[in-house]
Design an enzyme around this catalytic site. Structure first.
Site, PDB file in Angstrom:
ATOM      1  CB  CYS A  35      -1.527  -0.859  -4.530  1.00  0.00           C
ATOM      2  SG  CYS A  35      -0.346   0.370  -4.125  1.00  0.00           S
ATOM      3  CG  HIS A  36      -3.966   5.737  -4.624  1.00  0.00           C
ATOM      4  ND1 HIS A  36      -4.756   6.175  -4.043  1.00  0.00           N
ATOM      5  CD2 HIS A  36      -4.105   6.107  -6.052  1.00  0.00           C
ATOM      6  CE1 HIS A  36      -5.665   7.015  -4.669  1.00  0.00           C
ATOM      7  NE2 HIS A  36      -5.034   7.046  -5.918  1.00  0.00           N
ATOM      8  CB  THR A  37       1.261   2.258  -7.269  1.00  0.00           C
ATOM      9  OG1 THR A  37       1.738   2.686  -6.148  1.00  0.00           O
ATOM     10  CG2 THR A  37       2.328   2.475  -8.286  1.00  0.00           C
ATOM     11  CG  HIS A  75       1.718  -3.497  -7.779  1.00  0.00           C
ATOM     12  ND1 HIS A  75       0.971  -2.620  -8.122  1.00  0.00           N
ATOM     13  CD2 HIS A  75       2.117  -3.192  -6.435  1.00  0.00           C
ATOM     14  CE1 HIS A  75       0.569  -1.647  -7.185  1.00  0.00           C
ATOM     15  NE2 HIS A  75       1.329  -1.898  -6.198  1.00  0.00           N
ATOM     16  CD  GLU A  76      -1.532  -4.747  -1.955  1.00  0.00           C
ATOM     17  OE1 GLU A  76      -0.837  -3.514  -1.565  1.00  0.00           O
ATOM     18  OE2 GLU A  76      -2.712  -4.723  -1.784  1.00  0.00           O
ATOM     19  CB  CYS A  99      19.445  -9.809  -9.407  1.00  0.00           C
ATOM     20  SG  CYS A  99      21.064  -8.865  -8.814  1.00  0.00           S
ATOM     21  CB  CYS A 107      23.418  -5.718  -8.326  1.00  0.00           C
ATOM     22  SG  CYS A 107      22.145  -5.379  -7.437  1.00  0.00           S
ATOM     23  CB  CYS A 112      21.010  -7.792  -4.304  1.00  0.00           C
ATOM     24  SG  CYS A 112      19.671  -7.557  -5.250  1.00  0.00           S
ATOM     25  CB  CYS A 171      17.831  -5.204  -7.453  1.00  0.00           C
ATOM     26  SG  CYS A 171      18.205  -6.284  -8.364  1.00  0.00           S
ATOM     27  NE  ARG A 226      17.565   0.824  -9.093  1.00  0.00           N
ATOM     28  CZ  ARG A 226      18.378   1.717  -8.881  1.00  0.00           C
ATOM     29  NH1 ARG A 226      18.103   3.204  -8.768  1.00  0.00           N
ATOM     30  NH2 ARG A 226      19.541   1.353  -8.056  1.00  0.00           N
ATOM     31  CB  CYS A 234       2.431  -3.716  -2.841  1.00  0.00           C
ATOM     32  SG  CYS A 234       2.876  -1.968  -3.030  1.00  0.00           S
ATOM     33  NE  ARG A 281      -3.609  -2.381  -0.571  1.00  0.00           N
ATOM     34  CZ  ARG A 281      -3.060  -0.907  -0.839  1.00  0.00           C
ATOM     35  NH1 ARG A 281      -4.102   0.169  -0.879  1.00  0.00           N
ATOM     36  NH2 ARG A 281      -1.866  -0.681  -1.270  1.00  0.00           N
TER      37      ARG A 281
HETATM   38  P1  NAD Z   1      -4.990   5.456  -0.500  1.00  0.00           P
HETATM   39  O1  NAD Z   1      -5.506   6.250  -1.709  1.00  0.00           O
HETATM   40  O2  NAD Z   1      -5.719   4.116  -0.095  1.00  0.00           O
HETATM   41  O3  NAD Z   1      -4.582   6.227   0.597  1.00  0.00           O
HETATM   42  C1  NAD Z   1      -4.244   7.801   0.275  1.00  0.00           C
HETATM   43  C2  NAD Z   1      -4.644   8.569   1.548  1.00  0.00           C
HETATM   44  O4  NAD Z   1      -4.054   9.989   1.237  1.00  0.00           O
HETATM   45  C3  NAD Z   1      -6.368   8.976   1.222  1.00  0.00           C
HETATM   46  O5  NAD Z   1      -6.928   8.405   2.575  1.00  0.00           O
HETATM   47  C4  NAD Z   1      -6.462  10.411   0.761  1.00  0.00           C
HETATM   48  O6  NAD Z   1      -7.342  10.990   1.203  1.00  0.00           O
HETATM   49  C5  NAD Z   1      -4.956  10.815   1.604  1.00  0.00           C
HETATM   50  N1  NAD Z   1      -4.448  12.112   0.951  1.00  0.00           N
HETATM   51  C6  NAD Z   1      -4.373  12.307  -0.384  1.00  0.00           C
HETATM   52  N2  NAD Z   1      -3.923  13.743  -0.509  1.00  0.00           N
HETATM   53  C7  NAD Z   1      -3.652  14.245   0.704  1.00  0.00           C
HETATM   54  C8  NAD Z   1      -3.252  15.396   1.545  1.00  0.00           C
HETATM   55  N3  NAD Z   1      -2.620  16.061   0.549  1.00  0.00           N
HETATM   56  N4  NAD Z   1      -2.904  15.456   2.802  1.00  0.00           N
HETATM   57  C9  NAD Z   1      -3.570  14.420   3.560  1.00  0.00           C
HETATM   58  N5  NAD Z   1      -3.929  13.126   3.305  1.00  0.00           N
HETATM   59  C10 NAD Z   1      -3.886  13.198   1.685  1.00  0.00           C
HETATM   60  O7  NAD Z   1      -3.484   4.930  -1.281  1.00  0.00           O
HETATM   61  P2  NAD Z   1      -2.435   3.838  -0.873  1.00  0.00           P
HETATM   62  O8  NAD Z   1      -2.642   2.390  -1.600  1.00  0.00           O
HETATM   63  O9  NAD Z   1      -2.470   3.877   0.805  1.00  0.00           O
HETATM   64  O10 NAD Z   1      -1.148   4.298  -1.315  1.00  0.00           O
HETATM   65  C11 NAD Z   1      -0.591   5.428  -0.527  1.00  0.00           C
HETATM   66  C12 NAD Z   1       0.431   6.178  -1.358  1.00  0.00           C
HETATM   67  O11 NAD Z   1       1.537   5.271  -1.596  1.00  0.00           O
HETATM   68  C13 NAD Z   1       0.439   6.295  -3.163  1.00  0.00           C
HETATM   69  O12 NAD Z   1       1.078   7.275  -3.316  1.00  0.00           O
HETATM   70  C14 NAD Z   1       0.765   5.079  -3.655  1.00  0.00           C
HETATM   71  O13 NAD Z   1       1.287   5.106  -4.916  1.00  0.00           O
HETATM   72  C15 NAD Z   1       2.157   4.851  -2.858  1.00  0.00           C
HETATM   73  N6  NAD Z   1       2.709   3.558  -2.713  1.00  0.00           N
HETATM   74  C16 NAD Z   1       4.347   3.830  -2.649  1.00  0.00           C
HETATM   75  C17 NAD Z   1       5.088   2.450  -2.430  1.00  0.00           C
HETATM   76  C18 NAD Z   1       6.321   2.558  -2.248  1.00  0.00           C
HETATM   77  O14 NAD Z   1       7.181   1.504  -2.447  1.00  0.00           O
HETATM   78  N7  NAD Z   1       6.852   3.723  -2.454  1.00  0.00           N
HETATM   79  C19 NAD Z   1       4.442   1.309  -2.288  1.00  0.00           C
HETATM   80  C20 NAD Z   1       2.968   1.477  -2.417  1.00  0.00           C
HETATM   81  C21 NAD Z   1       2.270   2.524  -2.384  1.00  0.00           C
HETATM   82 ZN    ZN Z   2       1.596  -0.984  -4.515  1.00  0.00          ZN
END
Ligand code: NAD
Ligand code: ZN
Length: 382
Positions: free
Chosen positions: A48-50, A70-71, A100, A103, A106, A114, A118, A178, A375
């Site tokens: 995942c991107h995170t 994490h995925e 949990c 809390c 939850c 959580c 969290r 995720c 993915r």
């Molecule tokens: P990814 O890299 O596969 O996709 C991100 C996309 O955003 C890419 O296609 C990229 O070209 C595009 N992008 C980047 N900057 C941009 C901009 N300024 N304008 C338009 N498009 C733009 O990533 P992903 O795995 O799909 O994750 C996406 C985001 O979600 C990441 O920041 C990740 O960390 C976050 N995330 C958050 C949670 C949550 O629970 N909040 C969970 C999972 C992932």
């Molecule tokens: Zn993730």
């Protein structure tokens, strides 16, 4: 109990020794689970991107050496003291944010934040004793998000583990732990677009396309996909995205382009990029009076969100969510069930564009950095 229960397990893990440097497959020692913990044999994990942000050290507090990931999906190998909800052999999805069940969060219908479990990107050890369960080359290795799934075995708190239907195909449902749940939930649980409405999705990676699917399932009529990478657009057509905007094709801010396309703004927007500029555009492109913007992307350490307060006074709403507001232990097993029973039109295979063996895990990083595919499933033990 398995014959490894209570013992240290030696197995392979992909260790990140330094920010931005390729992961190294090492032999690691994985300690047995302590009270309220389980040790999981990971069968599939995906990137995942995170993971990438924290590996690049753009996230809150960099910590190395670390085992990211994490995925994932796997099977419980052994359980620690006091664990009654899970047993060896159970099929599970580890989740980066826990539940949990005790809390105020939850117990609230509105929150999945959580108090105990969290998401905490700064925590690098287990909660119970403040120690790591991993040793490589004689050194303790930091955990990541309480999951560290880039290891053949990992240890997690029971609150961060969802027990799922053993009939579920783990090489597919692993992406529900995720990205796909996050995007889907951001649409159906948080943005809640009405039938016939317009939705802008910023970022057409797996999370954004899952948000588009959520908007489609909710009955949105127009789904406007925004991405800087034009190769995303062809793929996004399969996910219900009806129109495309590349901010690079315009000489004015993308929020203005979207406002012109939609007679003043979209009804909902969902940001899934991690770019602070996209977060601000996603907020400013919703219609005044009723528009709701939902932030999902994980920002860089020093980002701050800047907009004129008048944009809020004009009755736009700004929200954010982790894990699409799903409660991991309560809601994720039901979501898997709905996927298995085909009650939900969610084609997980559309999100899985690559597959590599564990020894090739660095290829998954290359694909994501180049913006190729969605993915990449990493098959453990191969
Ligand atoms: P990814 O890299 O596969 O996709 C991100 C996309 O955003 C890419 O296609 C990229 O070209 C595009 N992008 C980047 N900057 C941009 C901009 N300024 N304008 C338009 N498009 C733009 O990533 P992903 O795995 O799909 O994750 C996406 C985001 O979600 C990441 O920041 C990740 O960390 C976050 N995330 C958050 C949670 C949550 O629970 N909040 C969970 C999972 C992932
Ligand atoms: Zn993730």
């Amino acid at each position: 109990m398995s014959n490894t229960a209570g013992q240290v397990i030696k197995c392979k893990a992909a260790v990140s020794w330094e920010a931005g440097k390729p992961l190294v497959i090492e032999e690691v020692e994985v300690a047995p689970p302590q009270a309220n913990e389980v040790r999981i044999k990971i069968l599939f994990t995906s990137l995942c991107h995170t993971d990438v942000y924290f590996w690049e050290a753009k996230g809150q507090k960099p910590a190395f050496p670390r085992i990211f990931g994490h995925e994932a999906a796997g099977v419980v190998e052994s359980v620690g003291e006091g664990v009654t909800d899970l047993k060896p052999g159970d099929t599970v999805l580890p989740v980066f944010t826990g539940e949990c069940k005790e809390c105020r969060h939850c117990k609230s219908e509105e929150s999945n934040m959580c108090d105990l479990l969290r998401i905490n990107t700064d925590r690098t050890v287990m909660l119970s004793d403040g120690k790591s369960r991993f040793i490589a080359k004689g050194k303790p290795i930091h955990h990541f998000l309480g999951t560290s799934t880039f290891s053949e075995y990992t240890v997690a708190h029971i609150g961060s583990v969802a027990k799922i239907d053993p009939a579920a195909p783990l090489d597919k449902v692993c992406v529900l732990s995720c990205g796909i749940s996050t995007g889907l939930g951001a649409a159906i649980n948080v943005a809640k677009p009405k039938k016939g409405s317009s939705v802008a999705v910023f970022g057409l990676g797996a999370v954004g396309l899952a948000a588009a699917e959520g908007a489609r399932i909710s009955g949105a009529a127009r789904i406007i996909g925004v991405d800087m990478n034009p190769s995303r657009f062809e793929q996004a057509k399969k996910f219900g995205v009806t129109e495309f905007v590349n901010p690079k094709d315009h000489d004015k801010p993308v929020q203005e382009v979207i406002a012109e396309m939609t007679d003043g703004g979209v009804d909902r927007s969902i940001e899934c990029t991690g770019s602070i500029a996209a977060m601000i555009s996603a907020f400013e492109c919703v219609h005044d009076g009723w528009g709701v913007a939902v932030l999902v992307g994980v920002p860089n350490r020093d980002d701050s969100f800047k907009t004129h307060p008048m944009n809020l006074l004009n009755e736009r709403t700004l929200k954010g969510t982790f894990f699409g507001n799903f409660k991991p232990r309560t809601d994720l097993p039901r979501l898997v069930e709905k996927y298995v029973n085909k009650e939900l039109d969610l084609q997980l295979e559309k999100f899985i564009t690559h597959e590599v063996s564990f020894s090739d895990i660095n290829k998954a990083f290359d694909y994501m950095l180049k913006g190729e595919g969605l993915r990449c499933i990493i098959r453990m033990g191969a």
